[in-house]
Design a protein around this motif. Structure first.
Motif, PDB file in Angstrom:
ATOM      1  N   ASP A 480       0.831  -1.203   0.000  1.00  0.00           N
ATOM      2  CA  ASP A 480       0.000   0.000   0.000  1.00  0.00           C
ATOM      3  C   ASP A 480       0.868   1.257   0.000  1.00  0.00           C
ATOM      4  OD1 ASP A 480      -2.844   0.991   0.270  1.00  0.00           O
ATOM      5  OD2 ASP A 480      -1.931   1.980   1.993  1.00  0.00           O
ATOM      6  N   HIS A 481       1.984   1.219   0.746  1.00  0.00           N
ATOM      7  CA  HIS A 481       2.907   2.357   0.775  1.00  0.00           C
ATOM      8  C   HIS A 481       3.465   2.644  -0.622  1.00  0.00           C
ATOM      9  CE1 HIS A 481       6.146   5.012   2.077  1.00  0.00           C
ATOM     10  NE2 HIS A 481       7.008   4.232   1.430  1.00  0.00           N
ATOM     11  N   TYR A 482       3.824   1.583  -1.354  1.00  0.00           N
ATOM     12  CA  TYR A 482       4.371   1.785  -2.698  1.00  0.00           C
ATOM     13  C   TYR A 482       3.270   2.156  -3.696  1.00  0.00           C
ATOM     14  CZ  TYR A 482       9.144   0.796  -1.509  1.00  0.00           C
ATOM     15  OH  TYR A 482      10.409   0.915  -0.975  1.00  0.00           O
ATOM     16  N   LEU A 483       2.049   1.765  -3.425  1.00  0.00           N
ATOM     17  CA  LEU A 483       0.918   2.231  -4.233  1.00  0.00           C
ATOM     18  C   LEU A 483       0.764   3.749  -4.064  1.00  0.00           C
ATOM     19  CD1 LEU A 483      -1.696   2.013  -5.884  1.00  0.00           C
ATOM     20  CD2 LEU A 483      -2.856   1.226  -3.808  1.00  0.00           C
ATOM     21  N   ALA A 484       0.885   4.217  -2.825  1.00  0.00           N
ATOM     22  CA  ALA A 484       0.803   5.658  -2.583  1.00  0.00           C
ATOM     23  C   ALA A 484       1.925   6.398  -3.316  1.00  0.00           C
ATOM     24  CB  ALA A 484       0.867   5.939  -1.085  1.00  0.00           C
ATOM     25  N   LYS A 485       3.120   5.786  -3.351  1.00  0.00           N
ATOM     26  CA  LYS A 485       4.230   6.407  -4.085  1.00  0.00           C
ATOM     27  C   LYS A 485       3.910   6.500  -5.577  1.00  0.00           C
ATOM     28  CE  LYS A 485       8.505   5.616  -3.436  1.00  0.00           C
ATOM     29  NZ  LYS A 485       9.849   5.000  -3.290  1.00  0.00           N
ATOM     30  N   ALA A 486       3.272   5.445  -6.122  1.00  0.00           N
ATOM     31  CA  ALA A 486       2.908   5.464  -7.541  1.00  0.00           C
ATOM     32  C   ALA A 486       1.949   6.609  -7.835  1.00  0.00           C
ATOM     33  CB  ALA A 486       2.285   4.125  -7.938  1.00  0.00           C
ATOM     34  N   LYS A 487       1.028   6.865  -6.931  1.00  0.00           N
ATOM     35  CA  LYS A 487       0.086   7.975  -7.127  1.00  0.00           C
ATOM     36  C   LYS A 487       0.802   9.317  -7.003  1.00  0.00           C
ATOM     37  CE  LYS A 487      -4.124   5.633  -5.669  1.00  0.00           C
ATOM     38  NZ  LYS A 487      -5.300   5.702  -4.770  1.00  0.00           N
ATOM     39  N   GLU A 488       1.707   9.412  -6.023  1.00  0.00           N
ATOM     40  CA  GLU A 488       2.441  10.658  -5.836  1.00  0.00           C
ATOM     41  C   GLU A 488       3.316  10.977  -7.049  1.00  0.00           C
ATOM     42  OE1 GLU A 488       4.653  10.022  -2.320  1.00  0.00           O
ATOM     43  OE2 GLU A 488       2.890   9.993  -0.988  1.00  0.00           O
ATOM     44  N   ASN A 489       3.790   9.950  -7.713  1.00  0.00           N
ATOM     45  CA  ASN A 489       4.705  10.128  -8.845  1.00  0.00           C
ATOM     46  C   ASN A 489       3.984  10.265 -10.183  1.00  0.00           C
ATOM     47  OD1 ASN A 489       6.941  10.045  -7.170  1.00  0.00           O
ATOM     48  ND2 ASN A 489       7.197   7.833  -7.364  1.00  0.00           N
ATOM     49  N   GLY A 490       2.658  10.461 -10.131  1.00  0.00           N
ATOM     50  CA  GLY A 490       1.947  10.762 -11.377  1.00  0.00           C
ATOM     51  C   GLY A 490       0.856   9.793 -11.782  1.00  0.00           C
ATOM     52  N   ARG A 491       0.624   8.724 -11.014  1.00  0.00           N
ATOM     53  CA  ARG A 491      -0.409   7.724 -11.320  1.00  0.00           C
ATOM     54  C   ARG A 491      -0.074   6.936 -12.594  1.00  0.00           C
ATOM     55  NH1 ARG A 491      -3.625  12.018  -9.298  1.00  0.00           N
ATOM     56  NH2 ARG A 491      -4.784  11.438  -7.419  1.00  0.00           N
ATOM     57  N   ASN A 492      -0.860   5.905 -12.842  1.00  0.00           N
ATOM     58  CA  ASN A 492      -0.690   5.029 -14.012  1.00  0.00           C
ATOM     59  C   ASN A 492       0.755   4.535 -14.080  1.00  0.00           C
ATOM     60  OD1 ASN A 492      -1.366   3.576 -16.324  1.00  0.00           O
ATOM     61  ND2 ASN A 492      -0.978   5.298 -17.708  1.00  0.00           N
ATOM     62  N   ARG A 493       1.246   4.033 -12.948  1.00  0.00           N
ATOM     63  CA  ARG A 493       2.602   3.509 -12.880  1.00  0.00           C
ATOM     64  C   ARG A 493       2.659   2.434 -11.800  1.00  0.00           C
ATOM     65  NH1 ARG A 493       6.392   7.287 -13.019  1.00  0.00           N
ATOM     66  NH2 ARG A 493       7.903   6.136 -11.771  1.00  0.00           N
ATOM     67  N   CYS A 494       3.751   1.702 -11.771  1.00  0.00           N
ATOM     68  CA  CYS A 494       3.932   0.633 -10.787  1.00  0.00           C
ATOM     69  C   CYS A 494       5.228   0.875 -10.017  1.00  0.00           C
ATOM     70  CB  CYS A 494       3.992  -0.724 -11.502  1.00  0.00           C
ATOM     71  SG  CYS A 494       4.290  -2.127 -10.397  1.00  0.00           S
ATOM     72  N   GLU A 495       5.125   0.944  -8.686  1.00  0.00           N
ATOM     73  CA  GLU A 495       6.294   1.104  -7.809  1.00  0.00           C
ATOM     74  C   GLU A 495       6.453  -0.166  -6.978  1.00  0.00           C
ATOM     75  OE1 GLU A 495       8.336   3.525  -7.891  1.00  0.00           O
ATOM     76  OE2 GLU A 495       7.264   5.146  -8.909  1.00  0.00           O
ATOM     77  N   VAL A 496       7.683  -0.686  -6.898  1.00  0.00           N
ATOM     78  CA  VAL A 496       7.928  -1.974  -6.247  1.00  0.00           C
ATOM     79  C   VAL A 496       9.003  -1.825  -5.170  1.00  0.00           C
ATOM     80  CG1 VAL A 496       8.645  -4.370  -6.579  1.00  0.00           C
ATOM     81  CG2 VAL A 496       7.308  -3.205  -8.359  1.00  0.00           C
ATOM     82  N   TYR A 497       8.743  -2.378  -3.994  1.00  0.00           N
ATOM     83  CA  TYR A 497       9.745  -2.477  -2.923  1.00  0.00           C
ATOM     84  C   TYR A 497      10.886  -3.360  -3.440  1.00  0.00           C
ATOM     85  CZ  TYR A 497      11.657  -3.885   1.662  1.00  0.00           C
ATOM     86  OH  TYR A 497      12.467  -4.139   2.743  1.00  0.00           O
ATOM     87  N   PRO A 498      12.133  -2.860  -3.430  1.00  0.00           N
ATOM     88  CA  PRO A 498      13.205  -3.556  -4.161  1.00  0.00           C
ATOM     89  C   PRO A 498      13.803  -4.765  -3.447  1.00  0.00           C
ATOM     90  CG  PRO A 498      14.045  -1.558  -3.160  1.00  0.00           C
ATOM     91  CD  PRO A 498      12.570  -1.559  -2.903  1.00  0.00           C
ATOM     92  N   LYS A 499      13.517  -4.928  -2.152  1.00  0.00           N
ATOM     93  CA  LYS A 499      14.160  -6.016  -1.405  1.00  0.00           C
ATOM     94  C   LYS A 499      13.241  -7.224  -1.288  1.00  0.00           C
ATOM     95  CE  LYS A 499      16.975  -2.759   1.265  1.00  0.00           C
ATOM     96  NZ  LYS A 499      17.377  -2.310   2.623  1.00  0.00           N
ATOM     97  N   MET A 500      13.791  -8.334  -0.754  1.00  0.00           N
ATOM     98  CA  MET A 500      13.016  -9.562  -0.608  1.00  0.00           C
ATOM     99  C   MET A 500      12.819  -9.941   0.849  1.00  0.00           C
ATOM    100  SD  MET A 500      14.515 -11.752  -3.844  1.00  0.00           S
ATOM    101  CE  MET A 500      13.466 -13.162  -3.558  1.00  0.00           C
ATOM    102  N   GLN A 501      13.021  -8.980   1.754  1.00  0.00           N
ATOM    103  CA  GLN A 501      12.726  -9.182   3.176  1.00  0.00           C
ATOM    104  C   GLN A 501      12.030  -7.929   3.679  1.00  0.00           C
ATOM    105  OE1 GLN A 501      16.166 -10.241   5.467  1.00  0.00           O
ATOM    106  NE2 GLN A 501      16.327 -12.278   4.560  1.00  0.00           N
ATOM    107  N   LEU A 502      11.132  -8.097   4.649  1.00  0.00           N
ATOM    108  CA  LEU A 502      10.424  -6.961   5.199  1.00  0.00           C
ATOM    109  C   LEU A 502      11.403  -6.032   5.889  1.00  0.00           C
ATOM    110  CD1 LEU A 502       7.319  -8.840   6.660  1.00  0.00           C
ATOM    111  CD2 LEU A 502       7.430  -7.453   4.595  1.00  0.00           C
ATOM    112  N   PRO A 503      11.098  -4.743   5.985  1.00  0.00           N
ATOM    113  CA  PRO A 503      12.075  -3.757   6.529  1.00  0.00           C
ATOM    114  C   PRO A 503      12.635  -4.127   7.881  1.00  0.00           C
ATOM    115  CG  PRO A 503      10.233  -2.630   5.507  1.00  0.00           C
ATOM    116  CD  PRO A 503       9.895  -4.087   5.483  1.00  0.00           C
ATOM    117  N   ASP A 504      11.836  -4.631   8.800  1.00  0.00           N
ATOM    118  CA  ASP A 504      12.332  -4.955  10.142  1.00  0.00           C
ATOM    119  C   ASP A 504      13.339  -6.085  10.129  1.00  0.00           C
ATOM    120  OD1 ASP A 504       9.165  -4.344  11.844  1.00  0.00           O
ATOM    121  OD2 ASP A 504      10.728  -2.989  11.128  1.00  0.00           O
ATOM    122  N   ALA A 505      13.231  -6.969   9.076  1.00  0.00           N
ATOM    123  CA  ALA A 505      14.130  -8.117   9.011  1.00  0.00           C
ATOM    124  C   ALA A 505      15.310  -7.875   8.089  1.00  0.00           C
ATOM    125  CB  ALA A 505      13.363  -9.356   8.531  1.00  0.00           C
ATOM    126  N   ALA A 506      15.304  -6.742   7.400  1.00  0.00           N
ATOM    127  CA  ALA A 506      16.360  -6.483   6.400  1.00  0.00           C
ATOM    128  C   ALA A 506      17.679  -6.197   7.064  1.00  0.00           C
ATOM    129  CB  ALA A 506      15.931  -5.309   5.520  1.00  0.00           C
TER     130      ALA A 506
END
Length: 506
Positions: A480-506
């Motif tokens: 949901d956080h990266y969805l909000a980033k996609a909207k902030e950056n102009g909509r009609n786009r896809c933003e993806v969390y680049p890592k493969m572990q959740l932030p607390d475990a990274a």
């Protein structure tokens, strides 16, 4: 948009017994496709077929079409009274019906039942559209009359294959029974045959989807999308009229007309009375016997009694509904508008995959793609809720057809959707998000006769490690956080969390 219709199955083509279009029907279609054709041209075509001329005269003098006054005795007067479109479509209906067998065609199909269901289905469709003040009554009649032609053709062309299916179903198999035994079903055959005869899509599409409205693709004509749900209701009315076990069909019909048309029990009573009058007038034109026909009051009383018994049985045995266990599960786990999984099914699916991965690390990550239709509330306010529902259905269709079998696409709520991807990585999520984004952007919905486009924004995240049940909620929040980033950056786009572990475990 281009309409997509099924093709005739190869097994039927190889059988080499497909019926050909009657000559008079060919001439009628030629007139229909010629913008310069006149009533006089059509009258000359019909006049060359005495049987067709006789039927049109009877039709023009029937209470359903007559305007009163002296009896009509000439074809010219009949054509003038009925009008060009009605003459074209009703003549085409009679011509097509006249080319089909009325006796046993082989393959175990109950031909008498075929004609009863076809004629009553045609009258049911025309009567329903007439009650709604539609200008598509004649299109509905033709679609109802031709809606089961695929059964007749399949039984005739592949009698050895069709006979066991027909016998097991008492002479009238369902689409599901046909598909399970043959690998295709008769509705697809009906549509493909009519299309091969060069009938226009506006006449073929209602035939293709009136018994399988849920399979209707996005590319159908706007008039077909409007007509098919009404044809579906008319077929339920016809089934109520024709079957002894009429309770389930009537229950579905009643629920449909209450929800879609706002009908009361009195409206239903009036409709079945009008249907009975129409059957009495038009059945003789197709040589349909009316012996032992129940009155509308008897049919409705029996249907309502059976429906009540089903409800009582369901209440007493809640796990044995009229839909069956699989049907109940589908009903309770499916969003009715988009046909995707609902929130409950999403939670169950995600929960299972979280539990399987808990306190372990997998080679491939569990991913979430969350998407939101851009400016959907504004679209709803500008074009109305019905147009908004069409957008939601379109997005549901895209998600269902553009995701993998192992993924789960679900409606999260409102205009938000979620795709759970059990085996993925950030690159796979990005590829999926872009594929879905482009597919949605490339679709159109019809609004007031004009094509409209919408876009969607996407956010995605994944993890290879699940340590607690709450990690599922964190994964959703991260997407949901990266969805909000996609909207902030102009909509009609896809933003993806680049890592493969959740932030607390990274």
């Amino acid at each position: 948009m281009t309409s997509t219709l099924p093709e005739i199955p190869p097994a039927l083509i190889q059988a080499d017994k497909l019926p050909s279009l009657p000559l008079v029907a060919t001439e009628i279609l030629r007139c229909m496709q010629d913008d310069d054709a006149t009533l006089e041209d059509l009258t000359r075509v019909i006049g060359r077929d005495p049987a067709l001329e006789k039927k049109l005269l009877e039709l023009a003098n029937s209470a359903m079409f007559s305007t009163g006054g002296s009896p009509i005795t000439t074809l010219q007067r009949a054509v003038a009274q009925l009008g060009l479109k009605t003459v074209e479509l009703m003549s085409l209906s009679f011509a097509l019906a006249g080319a089909l067998p009325t006796q046993d065609a082989g393959g175990g199909l109950d031909v008498a039942q075929y004609w009863q269901r076809s004629v009553i289905g045609a009258v049911a469709a025309r009567t329903l559209l007439a009650r709604l003040g539609s200008h598509e009554t004649d299109e509905a009649f033709l679609a109802g009359l031709m809606g089961h032609i695929g059964k007749l053709v399949t039984a005739q062309c592949l009698p050895d294959d069709y006979a066991p299916v027909a016998r097991a179903a008492g002479g009238w198999p369902s689409l599901a029974q046909e598909a399970a035994a043959l690998g295709f079903h008769s509705s697809d055959v009906s549509a493909a045959l009519l299309a091969s005869w060069s009938l226009p899509p506006r006449l073929v599409e209602p035939v293709a989807y009136m018994l399988q409205a849920e399979a209707m693709p996005l590319g159908v004509l706007p008039e077909s999308r409007r007509l098919v749900p009404l044809m579906q209701l008319a077929q339920l009315a016809a089934t109520t009229h024709c079957e002894e076990e009429r309770g389930p069909a009537f229950a579905a019909f009643q629920a449909g007309v209450e929800e879609r048309l706002g009908w009361t029990s009195e409206d239903i009573d009036v409709y079945f009375a009008e249907l009975d009058l129409g059957i009495g007038e038009l059945a003789p034109l197709f040589s349909l016997s009316l012996e032992d026909r129940l009155s509308p009051a008897e049919i409705l009383a029996d249907a309502r009694l059976q429906m009540t018994r089903i409800r009582l049985r369901t209440a007493a045995e809640p796990t044995k509904t009229a839909l069956g266990k699989e049907g109940l599960r589908e009903q309770t786990e499916t969003d009715p508008l988009t046909k995707l999984a609902n929130r409950s099914a999403l939670d169950e699916f995600l929960g299972r995959h979280l539990a399987a991965r808990r306190n372990g690390t997998a080679a491939r990550a569990l991913g979430i793609v969350k998407l939101d239709i851009d400016r959907f509330q504004h679209f709803n306010e500008a074009h109305g809720r019905e147009a908004g529902d069409d957008v939601l259905r379109m997005v549901g269709y895209v998600l269902a057809h553009e995701t993998r079998k192992l993924d789960l696409a679900a409606r999260y709520g409102g205009e938000e959707f979620v795709v759970v991807c059990p085996e993925t990585n950030p690159f796979g999520l990005k590829a999926l998000g872009e594929r879905l984004r482009k597919a949605i952007e490339g679709q159109t919905v019809m609004v007031d006769g004009r094509e409209r486009r919408v876009t969607a924004s996407f956010g995605a995240a994944c993890t290879t490690r699940i340590g607690a049940a709450s990690d599922g909620e964190q994964l959703l929040e991260l997407a949901d956080h990266y969805l909000a980033k996609a909207k902030e950056n102009g909509r009609n786009r896809c933003e993806v969390y680049p890592k493969m572990q959740l932030p607390d475990a990274a």
